[in-house]
Scaffold this active site. Structure first.
Site, PDB file in Angstrom:
ATOM      1  N   ARG A 170       0.820  -1.212   0.000  1.00 38.50           N
ATOM      2  CA  ARG A 170       0.000   0.000   0.000  1.00 38.50           C
ATOM      3  C   ARG A 170       0.856   1.267   0.000  1.00 38.50           C
ATOM      4  O   ARG A 170       0.530   2.270   0.632  1.00 38.50           O
ATOM      5  CB  ARG A 170      -0.987   0.003   1.178  1.00 38.50           C
ATOM      6  CG  ARG A 170      -1.882  -1.219   1.215  1.00 38.50           C
ATOM      7  CD  ARG A 170      -2.913  -1.126   2.312  1.00 38.50           C
ATOM      8  NE  ARG A 170      -3.905  -0.105   2.026  1.00 38.50           N
ATOM      9  CZ  ARG A 170      -4.956  -0.251   1.212  1.00 38.50           C
ATOM     10  NH1 ARG A 170      -5.158  -1.408   0.600  1.00 38.50           N
ATOM     11  NH2 ARG A 170      -5.807   0.737   1.030  1.00 38.50           N
TER      12      ARG A 170
ATOM     13  N   HIS B  69       9.141  12.207 -18.321  1.00 37.49           N
ATOM     14  CA  HIS B  69       7.838  11.784 -17.816  1.00 37.49           C
ATOM     15  C   HIS B  69       7.250  10.698 -18.708  1.00 37.49           C
ATOM     16  O   HIS B  69       7.397  10.743 -19.936  1.00 37.49           O
ATOM     17  CB  HIS B  69       6.862  12.960 -17.733  1.00 37.49           C
ATOM     18  CG  HIS B  69       5.511  12.574 -17.228  1.00 37.49           C
ATOM     19  ND1 HIS B  69       5.331  11.988 -16.000  1.00 37.49           N
ATOM     20  CD2 HIS B  69       4.276  12.650 -17.805  1.00 37.49           C
ATOM     21  CE1 HIS B  69       4.043  11.727 -15.828  1.00 37.49           C
ATOM     22  NE2 HIS B  69       3.391  12.115 -16.904  1.00 37.49           N
TER      23      HIS B  69
ATOM     24  N   ASP C   5      -3.052   8.991 -17.494  1.00 33.83           N
ATOM     25  CA  ASP C   5      -1.835   9.287 -16.753  1.00 33.83           C
ATOM     26  C   ASP C   5      -2.118   9.298 -15.250  1.00 33.83           C
ATOM     27  O   ASP C   5      -2.674  10.256 -14.718  1.00 33.83           O
ATOM     28  CB  ASP C   5      -1.261  10.637 -17.196  1.00 33.83           C
ATOM     29  CG  ASP C   5       0.115  10.908 -16.627  1.00 33.83           C
ATOM     30  OD1 ASP C   5       0.614  10.076 -15.845  1.00 33.83           O
ATOM     31  OD2 ASP C   5       0.701  11.949 -16.982  1.00 33.83           O
TER      32      ASP C   5
ATOM     33  N   CYS D 105       5.951   8.205 -11.803  1.00 27.99           N
ATOM     34  CA  CYS D 105       5.247   7.926 -13.059  1.00 27.99           C
ATOM     35  C   CYS D 105       5.543   6.559 -13.653  1.00 27.99           C
ATOM     36  O   CYS D 105       4.629   5.868 -14.115  1.00 27.99           O
ATOM     37  CB  CYS D 105       5.500   9.025 -14.082  1.00 27.99           C
ATOM     38  SG  CYS D 105       7.211   9.187 -14.645  1.00 27.99           S
TER      39      CYS D 105
END
Length: 273
Positions: free
Chosen positions: A69, A111, A126, A74
């Site tokens: 958790r 990114h 995204d 990204c």
């Protein structure tokens, strides 16, 4: 499968994000999963901040983001989401973007985002741009403008097929990032991840970064600065004690570190080592 979708533990992932709805490869499913994912799994770079490796294989991602958790940045967030969507039958492609939120300078492509086909069109997907990112998929069309929970987003086209994701703020439209139509693969994520997790010019090296959406708010922790930005344009910022950071990560961002990791985080940022 490109993103190892056959290895996804869908039951565990759905429990992690609280998804109990449909799983057919439809726009409604894509929207529901995206919303649930960004609401449940925070953006964070704590492994990088502690000088640790950031593995991107699906087993490691599921262990960290789902079972422990934790959150991720990204490459982790969108690799996991890509695997889930691939398993459900969506056509998923990755893109690399140049972030434009840090001034006019030309930054490297660091990114990672996704483009997903659903309902006969392409969608920008995204889950890994943190508090400034989209809450749900955005149609990948020139001139699109959408409102998501009080936050405005838009798509513009540039030269050479470049697409730009923009955000509507008090001062007007601001570029978030720009990406080309070139398809990226997990191996490309590995190279980008290496730069972002180890290079001294990476904004993720040498400082804590945690971000999360809350109702009507974007909450961001960078090193010892906690910032809250609201949909009405107001904001607050305060400096927090390094020793309070583990509690803030837990209570504000939903990141539960082990006692050992909490102690190490405090040690590293108290001593600067």
């Amino acid at each position: 499968m490109t993103w190892s979708g056959e290895q996804v533990d869908l039951e565990a992932y759905f429990a992690r994000i609280g998804h109990q709805g449909e799983t057919a490869a439809t726009v409604a499913t894509l929207r529901a999963l995206h919303r649930a994912h960004v609401a449940s799994i925070p953006f964070e770079n704590l492994d990088v901040a502690l000088g640790r490796e950031v593995p991107l294989d699906l087993k490691s991602l599921q262990d960290k983001l789902v079972r422990q958790r934790r959150g991720g940045y990204c490459y982790e967030q969108n690799s996991l989401l890509a695997a889930v969507l691939e398993r459900l039958g969506f056509a998923v492609a990755a893109r690399g973007a140049r972030v434009r939120t840090r001034g006019p300078g030309l930054l490297p492509v660091t990114h990672a985002l996704l483009v997903v086909e659903a309902g006969g069109e392409q969608w920008l997907v995204d889950a890994g741009f943190g508090a400034q990112g989209v809450r749900e998929p955005v149609p990948l069309h020139e001139g699109v403008q959408v409102e998501q929970d009080g936050w405005g987003f838009g798509i513009e086209r540039g030269d050479e097929g470049i697409s730009v994701l923009r955000s509507l703020r008090q001062e007007g439209w601001t570029d978030l990032y720009a990406f080309a139509p070139q398809t990226l693969y997990p191996a490309d994520f590995t190279m980008m991840n290496h730069y972002s997790s180890t290079h001294p010019l990476s904004k993720f090296v040498g400082q804590i970064v945690a971000q999360r959406y809350l109702p009507g708010e974007r909450v961001v922790l960078v090193r010892d600065q906690l910032t809250i930005v609201r949909t009405d344009g107001s904001s607050d910022q305060r400096t927090v004690s390094v020793r309070d950071i583990p509690d803030i990560l837990r209570s504000v961002f939903g990141i539960e570190l082990s006692p050992e990791d909490s102690a190490e985080l405090v040690r590293v940022y108290s001593t600067g080592v």
